[in-house]
Design a protein around this motif. Structure first.
Motif, PDB file in Angstrom:
ATOM      1  N   CYS A   1       0.872  -1.186   0.000  1.00  0.00           N
ATOM      2  CA  CYS A   1       0.000   0.000   0.000  1.00  0.00           C
ATOM      3  C   CYS A   1       0.905   1.231   0.000  1.00  0.00           C
ATOM      4  CB  CYS A   1      -0.942   0.027   1.200  1.00  0.00           C
ATOM      5  SG  CYS A   1      -2.215   1.325   1.083  1.00  0.00           S
TER       6      CYS A   1
ATOM      7  N   ARG B   1      -3.645  -4.313  -3.059  1.00  0.00           N
ATOM      8  CA  ARG B   1      -3.246  -3.918  -1.706  1.00  0.00           C
ATOM      9  C   ARG B   1      -3.082  -5.125  -0.791  1.00  0.00           C
ATOM     10  NH1 ARG B   1      -7.506   1.202  -1.349  1.00  0.00           N
ATOM     11  NH2 ARG B   1      -6.451   2.455  -2.965  1.00  0.00           N
TER      12      ARG B   1
ATOM     13  N   THR C   1      -1.585   2.582  -4.761  1.00  0.00           N
ATOM     14  CA  THR C   1      -1.748   1.150  -5.016  1.00  0.00           C
ATOM     15  C   THR C   1      -3.209   0.830  -5.344  1.00  0.00           C
ATOM     16  OG1 THR C   1       0.039   0.710  -3.466  1.00  0.00           O
ATOM     17  CG2 THR C   1      -1.339  -1.156  -4.086  1.00  0.00           C
TER      18      THR C   1
END
Length: 290
Positions: free
Chosen positions: A123, A274, A269
């Motif tokens: 992330c 993620r 992201t």
């Protein structure tokens, strides 16, 4: 409107808030580990407050080992909206004398051994720290400090060094003469960056204890003199903090500078890429956008 909750991160010598109603020390668990200490919560003039000793009561954490991510996460988890950092600092300016306060508005980060972000592989996020402190919150700290009788300097660049040793003379002169820094300390980074990632307004109050090592009339840093000044600064710091609730009020509008919306377009992201484990750890600091 939301409820204001002022979070104070107290540095060396500042270990409590005077006058809190319903004061309770709370242990807060975070996905980033334990914070520096339990957090003292209560109300002051009808405004919710939280106080966290940055080094822990008894000063058990060095600047490097302070659990910065856990501290910011714990404050966010409690409902803090505005973070006031109060810390002992050295001065690079003749007019910024021991006993004075500086409302910091810029940083140069020279730390090298600390985790500086909540985000990472799985992330990715990029927030702007071009203006790393909140002008609204800084102005309130300035007004509160002046009302407490403190000599206050508005604006200043804080050099964040790793420590725990103080600067060499060559470093001190470079930070002052070449880089144009105003104060030096060991703890405001990555704290300020993490507060921005957590969408918290952040203000830094540097309480001057010494002239670092550049000053020809003061020589090397004298820890005994620092501690004596630090104790006096702590009294002034507590007086400043006591005045903040009446200035900030119990009801809080959105930050006019966007501190509380810093993650609006920061996460890059894609949702399907993620990492689930990291996403779970981000529930408090980034829950608004995730």
């Amino acid at each position: 409107m939301t409820d204001t909750m002022i979070g104070v991160i107290g540095g060396s010598g500042l270990y409590e808030i005077d006058g809190l109603a319903d004061a309770t020390w709370q242990a807060i668990e975070t996905p980033w580990g334990a914070p520096s200490d339990q957090i003292l919560t209560g109300t002051l003039e009808g405004v919710k407050m939280a106080f966290l000793p940055r080094h822990g009561r008894g000063h058990v954490h060095s600047p490097t080992t302070v659990p910065y991510r856990a501290n910011i996460d714990a404050l966010k988890r409690l409902g803090v909206t505005d973070v006031i950092s109060v810390s002992a600092s050295g001065s690079f300016r003749e007019d910024m004398a021991p006993g004075d306060f500086v409302i910091v508005d810029q940083f140069i980060d020279r730390t090298v051994a600390r985790e500086s972000s909540f985000f990472g592989t799985g992330c990715v996020a990029h927030v702007s720290v071009a203006h790393p402190t909140c002008p609204r919150l800084g102005a309130a700290c300035e007004e509160a400090a002046r009302a407490a009788g403190v000599t206050v300097h508005t604006g200043g660049t804080y050099l964040a060094m790793e420590g725990p040793q103080f600067s060499t003379l060559a470093e001190s002169k470079m930070y002052r003469e070449v880089w144009g820094c105003d104060v030096i300390g060991m703890t405001n980074m990555p704290e300020a960056k993490l507060a921005r990632e957590a969408e918290l307004c952040y203000a830094s109050v540097a309480m001057i204890t010494d002239y670092d090592s550049w000053h020809p009339d003061h020589g090397e840093v004298d820890v005994t003199a620092i501690i004596a000044t630090l104790m006096g600064n702590a009294d002034k710091g507590r007086d400043m903090v006591r005045r903040l609730p009446s200035l900030l009020g119990a009801d809080r509008a959105p930050c006019p500078h966007g501190c509380d919306r810093a993650l609006e377009f920061a996460i890059l992201t894609a949702p399907e890429a993620r990492d689930a484990a990291l996403m779970a750890k981000l529930d408090a600091v980034a829950g608004r956008v995730l």
